[in-house]
Design an enzyme around this catalytic site. Structure first.
Site, mmCIF file in Angstrom:
data_model
loop_
_atom_site.group_PDB
_atom_site.id
_atom_site.type_symbol
_atom_site.label_atom_id
_atom_site.label_comp_id
_atom_site.label_asym_id
_atom_site.label_seq_id
_atom_site.Cartn_x
_atom_site.Cartn_y
_atom_site.Cartn_z
ATOM 1 N N ASP A 11 -3.189 30.775 50.889
ATOM 2 C CA ASP A 11 -4.203 29.999 50.161
ATOM 3 C C ASP A 11 -3.709 28.560 50.184
ATOM 4 O OD1 ASP A 11 -5.626 28.624 48.270
ATOM 5 O OD2 ASP A 11 -5.151 29.973 46.604
ATOM 6 N N TYR A 229 4.944 30.577 38.245
ATOM 7 C CA TYR A 229 3.631 30.882 38.790
ATOM 8 C C TYR A 229 3.183 29.822 39.789
ATOM 9 C CZ TYR A 229 -1.176 32.045 39.460
ATOM 10 O OH TYR A 229 -2.367 32.391 40.044
ATOM 11 N N LYS A 232 -1.479 33.830 43.208
ATOM 12 C CA LYS A 232 -1.350 35.282 43.337
ATOM 13 C C LYS A 232 -0.862 35.658 44.732
ATOM 14 C CE LYS A 232 -1.835 38.615 41.216
ATOM 15 N NZ LYS A 232 -0.625 39.192 40.643
HETATM 16 C C1 F6R Z 1 -5.724 33.753 40.264
HETATM 17 C C2 F6R Z 1 -6.320 32.465 40.549
HETATM 18 C C3 F6R Z 1 -7.162 31.851 39.511
HETATM 19 C C4 F6R Z 1 -6.391 30.741 38.795
HETATM 20 C C5 F6R Z 1 -7.234 30.119 37.658
HETATM 21 C C6 F6R Z 1 -6.525 28.959 37.003
HETATM 22 O O1 F6R Z 1 -5.011 34.207 41.365
HETATM 23 O O2 F6R Z 1 -6.117 31.880 41.589
HETATM 24 O O3 F6R Z 1 -7.650 32.804 38.612
HETATM 25 O O4 F6R Z 1 -5.216 31.260 38.270
HETATM 26 O O5 F6R Z 1 -8.451 29.636 38.186
HETATM 27 O O6 F6R Z 1 -6.132 28.073 37.976
HETATM 28 P P1 F6R Z 1 -5.330 26.717 37.707
HETATM 29 O O7 F6R Z 1 -4.046 27.083 37.006
HETATM 30 O O8 F6R Z 1 -5.119 26.171 39.085
HETATM 31 O O9 F6R Z 1 -6.230 25.855 36.863
HETATM 32 MG MG MG Z 2 -5.947 29.743 44.945
HETATM 33 MG MG MG Z 3 -6.276 33.993 46.682
#
Ligand code: F6R
Ligand code: MG
Ligand code: MG
Length: 380
Positions: A11, A229, A232
Site C-alpha cells: 500500500d 502501527y 495493516k
Molecule cells: C486499516 C486502515 C484504515 C486506517 C484508518 C485510519 O488497515 O488502513 O482503517 O487505519 O483509516 O487511518 P489514519 O491513521 O491514516 O488516519
Molecule cells: Mg492504507
Molecule cells: Mg490495505
C-alpha cells in the site's frame, strides 16, 4: 522447467482515505514490470489491486527470494509512491519502511507470497488478495480447504488427495515454523491454528512429492517490522488447483461463509471477510468490511493466461471469481454480521483486545488517563 510465481504487494498511497490506488500508480508499477520483462528478469506479470493495496503478480525462473525480482517489485512500488506523492494521495509510500532496497523486500514493508514448482500440463492458479485484515484471515478458509472433507470432497473421493496435505504454520511470536501432517495430526493442528493472533499458515504441500507445493501465504507483520502501527498486513494467498490439488470450486467454497477476522478500521477490530470483485474492492463501511478477491489464471510455460487470447505481458485479465451473484449471498450475510458487530462500538470483542490491536497508540491514551488520575500502573 521450474517456474516461480511471486505476488509482491504493498500500500503506497490511495485516494481519499485507505480505499483505492490511483490508476497512475497502477500504470507506474506496470511500466517498471514491463521493463523487467524486456530485461528478462521476469517472463510475465499482471498488476491488480484490492482496497488500497497494489499487487504485482510475476512469473519467472529465479526461485523464491530472488534479489532481482524483489528489487523489481520494490522499484515498482517506489514508482507508484512517486505518483502518489505528485498527486498528493493519502499515505503515500506507507508500506515502504526502508529508504533503500537491500536484497529482499521481506522485512522492508511489502507482503510476499511465492511458490516454485514444475508446472503441470495445465496449471490453474487461484490468487486470493485481502485488504484490511492480517495473514491469519486465511487460517479458517485454508483449514477448510486442505483439512475438511466436508469442504473438499476430493479428500474423500479422489485418490490423489486422499492422503491429505502437509501444512506449515508460522509462530508470529517466536518465529518458528511448525509442520503438521493432516489428517493424522488434525487435533494438534487445530490446537495451534485456532489462535488467529499468534499463528498463521505459511505454506501447504501435497504429500505426493511429484506435485509439491499447493499454496503459499504472505506472513509479513508490518507492525512487527516497524515496531509501531504503520498499516495493516493485508495478506495474499496463492493456490494451485485441480488434478491432485483441490478443485477451484473447493478453493472458493469456504468464502461463502464470512468468517470473522482481525483488522477492519485501524487494524483494531473484528469483522467478517467480504468476498467481492476487484471493482467492488473499495472498503467503504467503517473502512471495510475486510475484503477478499479471488482471481483465476493459467500458467503455460513462461506465460500467464487469462480470459483474452493473446495479450501482451502485463495486460492479462484473470477470472474474477467473486464477481458473480452467487457470492452476493455471502456479501449479504457479511453485511448483516458487520452491522451487528458495529453495534458494539468501542467494546470488545468488536474492538480487539489491546495487545492484539494494530494501533499501538492506545497505550499512549491509557497512559495519560492513568497519569491524570495519579494511578501508578507499573505494568503499563
Ligand atoms: C486499516 C486502515 C484504515 C486506517 C484508518 C485510519 O488497515 O488502513 O482503517 O487505519 O483509516 O487511518 P489514519 O491513521 O491514516 O488516519
Ligand atoms: Mg492504507
Ligand atoms: Mg490495505
Amino acid at each position: 522447467m521450474a517456474v516461480t510465481l511471486s505476488d509482491i504487494k504493498g500500500d503506497v498511497g490511495s485516494i481519499a482515505g485507505h480505499v483505492k490506488p490511483h490508476i497512475n500508480q497502477i500504470k507506474a508499477a506496470e511500466r517498471v514490470l514491463k521493463g523487467a520483462t524486456e530485461k528478462k528478469v521476469i517472463h510475465d506479470f499482471f498488476v491488480s489491486r484490492v482496497g488500497d493495496d497494489i499487487h504485482m503478480v510475476m512469473l519467472h525462473e529465479n526461485g523464491e527470494d530472488a534479489k532481482e525480482v524483489h528489487e523489481t517489485a520494490w522499484n515498482a512500488l517506489k514508482a507508484a509512491t512517486e505518483e502518489a506523492q505528485s498527486l498528493g494521495l493519502y499515505a503515500a509510500g506507507q508500506d515502504l519502511l526502508k529508504d533503500a532496497f537491500s536484497g529482499n523486500v521481506k522485512g522492508m514493508g511489502p507482503g510476499v507470497a511465492e511458490m516454485e514448482f514444475e508446472p503441470r500440463k495445465a496449471e490453474p492458479i487461484v490468487l486470493f488478495m485481502a485488504d484490511k485484515t492480517s495473514p491469519s484471515a486465511f487460517n479458517i478458509p485454508l483449514s477448510k480447504i486442505y483439512a475438511d472433507p466436508f469442504t473438499t470432497s476430493g479428500l474423500v473421493i479422489d485418490p490423489r488427495l486422499h492422503d491429505g496435505f502437509m501444512i506449515q504454520v508460522l509462530d508470529q511470536k517466536m518465529g518458528d515454523v511448525l509442520e503438521f501432517s493432516l489428517p493424522e495430526e488434525l487435533h494438534d493442528y487445530l490446537a495451534i491454528i485456532g489462535d488467529l493472533v499468534r499463528f498463521s499458515i505459511k505454506k501447504v504441500f501435497s504429500k505426493d512429492k511429484k506435485l509439491g507445493i499447493a499454496a503459499s501465504v504472505s506472513t509479513e507483520k508490518l507492525s512487527k517490522i516497524a515496531g509501531k502501527y504503520v498499516g495493516k498486513d493485508d495478506p495474499v494467498a496463492m493456490a494451485r488447483a485441480q488434478s491432485g490439488f483441490p478443485a477451484v470450486g473447493e478453493l472458493l467454497q469456504p468464502f461463502m461463509t464470512p468468517y470473522l477476522v482481525p483488522g477492519w478500521m485501524r487494524g483494531s477490530h473484528v469483522g467478517p471477510l467480504y468476498p467481492c470483485s476487484v471493482d467492488e474492492a473499495n472498503p467503504t463501511y467503517f473502512d471495510g468490511p475486510p475484503r477478499i478477491v479471488a482471481l483465476g489464471f493459467m500458467i503455460k510455460g513462461n506465460r500467464l493466461i487469462g480470459e483474452e487470447s493473446d495479450p501482451q505481458p502485463g495486460s492479462h485479465k484473470p477470472v474474477d471469481y467473486f464477481r458473480g451473484e452467487e457470492f452476493g449471498y455471502a456479501r449479504n450475510i457479511a453485511m448483516n454480521i458487520a452491522t451487528y458487530m458495529r453495534q458494539h462500538g468501542p467494546f470488545m470483542f468488536e474492538r480487539l483486545p489491546e495487545e492484539e490491536m494494530e494501533y499501538t497508540t492506545l497505550n499512549e491514551v491509557l497512559k495519560k488517563i492513568f497519569e491524570k488520575r495519579n494511578v501508578k500502573n507499573k505494568n503499563r
